[in-house]
Design a protein around this motif. Structure first.
Motif, mmCIF file in Angstrom:
data_model
loop_
_atom_site.group_PDB
_atom_site.id
_atom_site.type_symbol
_atom_site.label_atom_id
_atom_site.label_comp_id
_atom_site.label_asym_id
_atom_site.label_seq_id
_atom_site.Cartn_x
_atom_site.Cartn_y
_atom_site.Cartn_z
ATOM 1 N N VAL A 291 0.835 -1.208 0.000
ATOM 2 C CA VAL A 291 0.000 0.000 0.000
ATOM 3 C C VAL A 291 0.866 1.253 0.000
ATOM 4 O O VAL A 291 0.613 2.204 -0.750
ATOM 5 C CB VAL A 291 -0.948 -0.007 1.219
ATOM 6 N N LEU A 292 1.909 1.253 0.824
ATOM 7 C CA LEU A 292 2.796 2.417 0.906
ATOM 8 C C LEU A 292 3.517 2.656 -0.410
ATOM 9 O O LEU A 292 3.652 3.792 -0.870
ATOM 10 C CB LEU A 292 3.806 2.206 2.024
ATOM 11 N N HIS A 293 3.971 1.574 -1.051
ATOM 12 C CA HIS A 293 4.730 1.697 -2.303
ATOM 13 C C HIS A 293 3.846 2.039 -3.497
ATOM 14 O O HIS A 293 4.381 2.394 -4.556
ATOM 15 C CB HIS A 293 5.461 0.384 -2.593
ATOM 16 N N ASN A 294 2.549 1.896 -3.350
ATOM 17 C CA ASN A 294 1.641 2.174 -4.456
ATOM 18 C C ASN A 294 0.653 3.290 -4.099
ATOM 19 O O ASN A 294 -0.491 3.286 -4.556
ATOM 20 C CB ASN A 294 0.887 0.898 -4.856
ATOM 21 N N HIS A 295 1.129 4.221 -3.299
ATOM 22 C CA HIS A 295 0.301 5.352 -2.876
ATOM 23 C C HIS A 295 0.598 6.546 -3.780
ATOM 24 O O HIS A 295 1.725 7.052 -3.835
ATOM 25 C CB HIS A 295 0.619 5.706 -1.421
ATOM 26 N N ARG A 296 -0.410 7.013 -4.477
ATOM 27 C CA ARG A 296 -0.213 8.069 -5.473
ATOM 28 C C ARG A 296 0.238 9.391 -4.858
ATOM 29 O O ARG A 296 0.786 10.241 -5.561
ATOM 30 C CB ARG A 296 -1.500 8.265 -6.272
ATOM 31 N N GLU A 297 0.000 9.568 -3.591
ATOM 32 C CA GLU A 297 0.430 10.803 -2.945
ATOM 33 C C GLU A 297 1.957 10.893 -2.855
ATOM 34 O O GLU A 297 2.531 11.977 -2.824
ATOM 35 C CB GLU A 297 -0.182 10.883 -1.546
ATOM 36 N N HIS A 298 2.618 9.725 -2.840
ATOM 37 C CA HIS A 298 4.063 9.693 -2.634
ATOM 38 C C HIS A 298 4.867 9.441 -3.908
ATOM 39 O O HIS A 298 6.039 9.823 -3.975
ATOM 40 C CB HIS A 298 4.426 8.611 -1.611
ATOM 41 N N TRP A 299 4.260 8.778 -4.890
ATOM 42 C CA TRP A 299 5.031 8.302 -6.038
ATOM 43 C C TRP A 299 4.458 8.829 -7.354
ATOM 44 O O TRP A 299 3.367 8.447 -7.749
ATOM 45 C CB TRP A 299 5.038 6.777 -6.068
ATOM 46 N N PRO A 300 5.200 9.680 -8.074
ATOM 47 C CA PRO A 300 4.763 10.096 -9.415
ATOM 48 C C PRO A 300 4.909 8.940 -10.401
ATOM 49 O O PRO A 300 5.780 8.078 -10.235
ATOM 50 C CB PRO A 300 5.719 11.239 -9.756
ATOM 51 N N GLU A 301 4.031 8.928 -11.406
ATOM 52 C CA GLU A 301 4.035 7.860 -12.418
ATOM 53 C C GLU A 301 4.070 6.497 -11.720
ATOM 54 O O GLU A 301 4.894 5.629 -12.020
ATOM 55 C CB GLU A 301 5.212 8.018 -13.371
ATOM 56 N N LEU B 273 10.940 12.752 -9.676
ATOM 57 C CA LEU B 273 10.888 11.305 -9.466
ATOM 58 C C LEU B 273 11.588 10.856 -8.183
ATOM 59 O O LEU B 273 11.468 9.702 -7.788
ATOM 60 C CB LEU B 273 11.529 10.566 -10.652
ATOM 61 N N TYR B 274 12.291 11.756 -7.531
ATOM 62 C CA TYR B 274 13.104 11.378 -6.364
ATOM 63 C C TYR B 274 12.222 10.749 -5.278
ATOM 64 O O TYR B 274 11.213 11.320 -4.875
ATOM 65 C CB TYR B 274 13.814 12.603 -5.808
ATOM 66 N N PRO B 275 12.582 9.550 -4.791
ATOM 67 C CA PRO B 275 11.743 8.853 -3.799
ATOM 68 C C PRO B 275 11.596 9.656 -2.509
ATOM 69 O O PRO B 275 12.598 10.144 -1.956
ATOM 70 C CB PRO B 275 12.504 7.549 -3.547
ATOM 71 N N PRO B 276 10.384 9.792 -1.997
ATOM 72 C CA PRO B 276 10.193 10.531 -0.745
ATOM 73 C C PRO B 276 10.723 9.748 0.451
ATOM 74 O O PRO B 276 10.677 8.522 0.476
ATOM 75 C CB PRO B 276 8.667 10.688 -0.660
ATOM 76 N N LYS B 277 11.233 10.473 1.417
ATOM 77 C CA LYS B 277 11.802 9.840 2.607
ATOM 78 C C LYS B 277 10.744 9.042 3.371
ATOM 79 O O LYS B 277 9.644 9.525 3.619
ATOM 80 C CB LYS B 277 12.401 10.908 3.517
ATOM 81 N N GLY B 278 11.083 7.792 3.692
ATOM 82 C CA GLY B 278 10.207 6.958 4.504
ATOM 83 C C GLY B 278 9.129 6.210 3.735
ATOM 84 O O GLY B 278 8.425 5.383 4.311
ATOM 85 N N ALA B 279 8.995 6.484 2.420
ATOM 86 C CA ALA B 279 7.923 5.832 1.650
ATOM 87 C C ALA B 279 8.371 4.520 1.026
ATOM 88 O O ALA B 279 7.553 3.789 0.475
ATOM 89 C CB ALA B 279 7.416 6.773 0.555
ATOM 90 N N ASP B 280 9.637 4.205 1.131
ATOM 91 C CA ASP B 280 10.187 2.978 0.544
ATOM 92 C C ASP B 280 10.626 2.049 1.666
ATOM 93 O O ASP B 280 11.601 2.319 2.360
ATOM 94 C CB ASP B 280 11.373 3.329 -0.364
ATOM 95 N N ARG B 281 9.871 0.943 1.851
ATOM 96 C CA ARG B 281 10.160 0.050 2.979
ATOM 97 C C ARG B 281 10.058 -1.424 2.587
ATOM 98 O O ARG B 281 9.347 -2.193 3.243
ATOM 99 C CB ARG B 281 9.197 0.325 4.132
ATOM 100 N N PRO B 282 10.762 -1.861 1.552
ATOM 101 C CA PRO B 282 10.670 -3.281 1.199
ATOM 102 C C PRO B 282 11.300 -4.191 2.243
ATOM 103 O O PRO B 282 10.956 -5.370 2.334
ATOM 104 C CB PRO B 282 11.439 -3.354 -0.126
ATOM 105 N N PHE B 283 12.227 -3.640 3.034
ATOM 106 C CA PHE B 283 12.885 -4.426 4.084
ATOM 107 C C PHE B 283 12.533 -3.912 5.474
ATOM 108 O O PHE B 283 13.205 -4.242 6.450
ATOM 109 C CB PHE B 283 14.399 -4.384 3.898
ATOM 110 N N GLY B 284 11.487 -3.119 5.578
ATOM 111 C CA GLY B 284 11.149 -2.524 6.850
ATOM 112 C C GLY B 284 12.041 -1.321 7.120
ATOM 113 O O GLY B 284 12.762 -0.835 6.240
#
Length: 231
Positions: free
Chosen positions: A117-127, A144-155
């Motif tokens: 859900v976090l990785h596919n939230h339109r508020e955080h990720w363009p395109e 396109l720069y990833p927002p801080k804290g929105a990328d958590r594939p490993f926790g």
């Protein structure tokens, strides 16, 4: 305790990594431009003879650190298809705020931090629906720069995945040793023709949507065809 830890390492080191590798190959087969750029990087860093890649890495393992686009491909795969999420214990006095202002107490509950859900939230990720490894190599300030804290594939934090460095290393090695030698394509359309009784199953138009089987796995096991690449 030893048995529990061994099971954890077996699960994290095998099941989640193999699932991520399947999705990486699937996305590369659907995005030939990204695959060509990946191969170009391997040729540039490791030399044009793919048969020498293992020898090169054995003699100079630091070469793997130069594979910036390869790392970006893995990160973008994990954004779109995170293999697992994490759970935390609720604490007294700790609440979760909902969008409508409610405060939900966490004491006595397990809190599931859903990476998908976090990785596919339109508020955080363009395109958001696009496979764009470039988002992981642009400079801060780029749209396109990833927002801080929105990328958590490993926790995140002190209880993040202890095996994440090993997992990424394994994924890099597999790509280096296979991407130039084999052409691997997902063939869901062909699978559907061979198994008409199962019907065409999609989620938001995605045939390779994730199902829970230990970790998250591709629907129908990611049917694919493997052939020798042409050079």
């Amino acid at each position: 305790m030893a048995t529990s830890q061994i099971r954890t390492f077996m699960f994290a080191g095998h099941d989640t990594t193999s699932s991520t590798m399947c999705y990486t190959l699937h996305l590369l087969s659907k995005n030939p431009t990204a695959r060509h750029q990946l191969i170009a990087e391997h040729n540039d860093v490791l030399g044009p003879d793919y048969k020498q890649a293992a020898k090169q890495i054995s003699e100079r393992p630091n070469l793997l650190n130069q594979l910036l686009y390869t790392s970006a491909v893995i990160k973008e795969t994990l954004r779109l298809y995170p293999a697992a999420s994490s759970v935390r214990s609720g604490e007294p006095g700790c609440s979760i705020s909902t969008p409508n202002g409610l405060q939900l107490p966490t004491d006595g509950f397990l809190i599931w931090i859903n990476a998908y859900v976090l990785h596919n939230h339109r508020e955080h990720w363009p395109e958001i629906d696009s496979f764009l490894p470039e988002r992981w190599i642009v400079n801060e300030g780029d749209p396109l720069y990833p927002p801080k804290g929105a990328d958590r594939p490993f926790g995140s934090g002190p209880r993040n995945c202890i095996g994440q460095k090993l997992a990424v290393l394994e994924l890099k090695l597999i790509l280096v040793l296979t991407a130039r030698e084999f052409d691997i394509k997902s063939v869901y359309e062909e699978w559907g023709e061979l198994h008409p009784t199962k019907g065409i199953k999609t989620l938001n138009g995605d045939r390779a949507y994730q199902i829970i089987s230990g970790s998250a796995h591709p629907n129908d096991g990611l049917p694919c065809r493997v052939s020798l690449a042409t050079h």
